[in-house]
Design a protein around this motif. Structure first.
Motif, PDB file in Angstrom:
ATOM      1  N   ALA A  43       0.800  -1.132   0.145  1.00 40.63           N
ATOM      2  CA  ALA A  43       0.027  -0.060   0.171  1.00 40.63           C
ATOM      3  C   ALA A  43       0.889   1.260  -0.094  1.00 40.63           C
ATOM      4  CB  ALA A  43      -0.872  -0.026   1.247  1.00 40.63           C
ATOM      5  N   SER A  44       1.929   1.186   0.623  1.00 39.95           N
ATOM      6  CA  SER A  44       2.803   2.318   0.731  1.00 39.95           C
ATOM      7  C   SER A  44       3.428   2.695  -0.350  1.00 39.95           C
ATOM      8  CB  SER A  44       3.908   2.135   1.861  1.00 39.95           C
ATOM      9  OG  SER A  44       4.590   0.795   1.407  1.00 39.95           O
ATOM     10  N   ALA A  90       2.250   8.359   4.541  1.00 40.44           N
ATOM     11  CA  ALA A  90       2.606   7.982   6.083  1.00 40.44           C
ATOM     12  C   ALA A  90       1.314   6.996   6.391  1.00 40.44           C
ATOM     13  CB  ALA A  90       2.430   9.416   6.868  1.00 40.44           C
ATOM     14  N   GLY A  91       0.299   7.535   6.056  1.00 41.60           N
ATOM     15  CA  GLY A  91      -1.025   6.638   6.299  1.00 41.60           C
ATOM     16  C   GLY A  91      -0.801   4.899   5.684  1.00 41.60           C
ATOM     17  N   ALA A  92      -0.292   5.001   4.464  1.00 41.79           N
ATOM     18  CA  ALA A  92       0.219   3.924   3.831  1.00 41.79           C
ATOM     19  C   ALA A  92       1.088   2.804   4.559  1.00 41.79           C
ATOM     20  CB  ALA A  92       0.243   3.907   2.323  1.00 41.79           C
ATOM     21  N   HIS A 117       0.807  -0.617   6.320  1.00 36.36           N
ATOM     22  CA  HIS A 117       1.598  -1.663   6.133  1.00 36.36           C
ATOM     23  C   HIS A 117       2.501  -2.279   7.243  1.00 36.36           C
ATOM     24  CE1 HIS A 117       4.176  -4.398   3.747  1.00 36.36           C
ATOM     25  NE2 HIS A 117       5.178  -3.834   4.371  1.00 36.36           N
ATOM     26  N   ALA A 118       2.648  -1.489   8.103  1.00 36.14           N
ATOM     27  CA  ALA A 118       3.365  -1.788   9.487  1.00 36.14           C
ATOM     28  C   ALA A 118       2.582  -2.469  10.470  1.00 36.14           C
ATOM     29  CB  ALA A 118       4.350  -0.577  10.085  1.00 36.14           C
ATOM     30  N   ALA A 135      -4.860   0.387  12.539  1.00 37.27           N
ATOM     31  CA  ALA A 135      -4.477   0.951  13.965  1.00 37.27           C
ATOM     32  C   ALA A 135      -3.264   1.904  13.528  1.00 37.27           C
ATOM     33  CB  ALA A 135      -4.306  -0.093  14.992  1.00 37.27           C
ATOM     34  N   GLY A 136      -2.552   1.596  12.774  1.00 43.64           N
ATOM     35  CA  GLY A 136      -1.295   2.435  12.507  1.00 43.64           C
ATOM     36  C   GLY A 136      -1.616   3.490  11.636  1.00 43.64           C
ATOM     37  N   THR A 137      -2.710   3.447  10.766  1.00 44.84           N
ATOM     38  CA  THR A 137      -3.094   4.758  10.095  1.00 44.84           C
ATOM     39  C   THR A 137      -3.980   5.561  11.133  1.00 44.84           C
ATOM     40  OG1 THR A 137      -3.279   3.408   8.092  1.00 44.84           O
ATOM     41  CG2 THR A 137      -4.616   5.462   8.307  1.00 44.84           C
TER      42      THR A 137
END
Length: 423
Positions: free
Chosen positions: A68-69, A378-380, A384-385, A389-391
């Motif tokens: 996605a990033s 940054a959201g992507a 991915h990481a 929840a990361g987004t």
């Protein structure tokens, strides 16, 4: 969207110097309907092209075998190109004319749009999208300048509103159309359809838009432009507003770049057409932006920004739920908070700038689209990481930044009142 957000007039003062004239267009008068329809169609084409790949990122990832990033750069490159070229395009429109620059910008953008479906690799696709964004910068940079010069002052707000409506309709419909078309025929056909629609809009725009009657060509005057930009960037309040616009758009760009991945994966596993239709939530933003003035009237500008930030943060937290209705509710709150905050910040720019308001608005737009590019990437990366929840974490950090900047403004205002108080 507010006028400032569309790249409202970025000329070097030309529009402000045009005398009021009975020959300017007004509702019911010659050319007004043609002008309104022309700029509405230009807005549709601009924003349909700008975000044409956003709803299709899962399919692009699948075809090229990327995360996605990586796929998110097809969005970030376009918005980044627009952000970088707003001021240069405004200078060109000052020299060569608004209609000329708008026509050339649309011509280049739609030509690139017809090439996008044939991109052989992700790298080529990203380069084409960057070129497309740079070309599209000529539309918002010139449209409101044209309106300010050619439309009577009493009708100006209505005329700008129609252009903004075209922006929102294009941004929403482009995503919805691509979602349903891609479900049947793939992402390449989907962006091709958007390109064809944009060609039709561009041809109609050029045929309908009346020739300018009040434009006076000026020199590019880079020193004057540079001095004005330097003045704005040295104004603490304007810089805070630019930061707020960028941070709100960081949230919005990140959420809507990644949401397609979340909804097409388990446990939701929605088809691409339904995912594209999620962007109908934008209609909520239209309502919240239009009521932002009343919110400011009740709470003040900083109070309205706190409320918008709180609504956005609440939406981010609600969207963490595993229930589809709650995810949709979260998107509604995020969208409402973003558009309200964006409307408050962008409208405050024009009121704050004491000179060079056009350049002040252009700088806000640049910050806004830099935030879009940063949020998309940054959201992507965060998705991915760490998944959704990361987004959400990236979004909450951006909202925290909005609150911190607003608190700085509150402290600065209190300090100024203290200094102004009689001894």
């Amino acid at each position: 969207m507010s006028p400032a957000s569309t790249g409202a007039s970025t000329v070097v003062g030309a529009a402000a110097s045009v005398p009021v004239s009975d020959s300017r267009m007004s509702p019911g008068g010659p050319g007004y309907r043609r002008m309104s329809l022309a700029l509405f169609l230009a807005g549709v084409a601009t924003f349909a092209l700008l975000y044409s790949t956003q709803a299709l990122l899962p399919l692009i990832s699948g075809e090229f075998g990327v995360a996605a990033s990586d796929a998110s750069w097809t969005v970030a490159a376009a918005t980044g190109g627009l952000a970088l070229f707003v001021l240069p395009m405004s200078a060109l429109s000052e020299r060569f004319g608004r209609r000329t620059v708008m026509t050339a910008s649309l011509a280049v953008a739609v030509t690139v749009g017809l090439l996008v479906p044939f991109a052989p690799s992700l790298g080529v696709l990203v380069v084409l999208r960057a070129l497309q964004g740079a070309a599209l910068a000529g539309l918002p940079a010139s449209a409101t300048a044209y309106l300010a010069e050619e439309v009577s002052p009493k009708a100006l707000v209505t005329a700008i509103g129609l252009f903004v409506a075209g922006n929102s309709v294009g941004g929403m419909s482009g995503r919805v159309v691509t979602g349903w078309v891609a479900q049947e025929w793939g992402w390449r056909v989907a962006v091709g359809v958007v390109g064809v629609i944009a060609v039709v809009c561009a041809v109609a725009f050029r045929a309908l838009l009346p020739a300018p009657r009040h434009f006076t060509a000026g020199s590019l005057r880079p020193r004057v432009l540079a001095r004005t930009v330097r003045d704005h960037l040295s104004d603490p309040l304007l810089c805070r507003l630019y930061g707020i616009g960028a941070l709100f758009m960081t949230v919005f760009g990140g959420v809507y770049t990644v949401i397609g991945y979340r909804l097409t994966e388990a446990p939701f596993s929605l088809p691409q057409g339904i995912v594209g239709s999620i962007f109908l939530v934008y209609l909520v933003g239209t309502v919240s932006a239009s009521t932002a003035g009343r919110l400011v009237g009740r709470l003040g500008r900083r109070g309205a920004l706190y409320a918008a930030g709180g609504t956005t943060a609440a939406g981010l937290l609600v969207s963490l739920a595993g229930s589809l209705p709650l995810v949709l509710l979260g998107l509604v709150l995020i969208t409402a908070g973003f558009f309200a905050g964006h409307a408050v910040a962008s409208s405050a720019v024009g009121k704050t700038a004491t000179h060079g308001r056009a350049q002040a608005s252009a700088l806000y737009q640049s910050a806004y689209y830099v935030g879009s590019s940063a949020g998309s990437t940054a959201g992507a990366v965060a998705f991915h990481a760490g998944g959704w929840a990361g987004t959400v974490g990236v979004g909450l950090l951006a909202v925290l930044g909005v609150v911190a900047i607003t608190m700085l403004g509150t402290r600065a205002a209190r300090h100024q009142r203290h200094l102004a108080a009689p001894a």
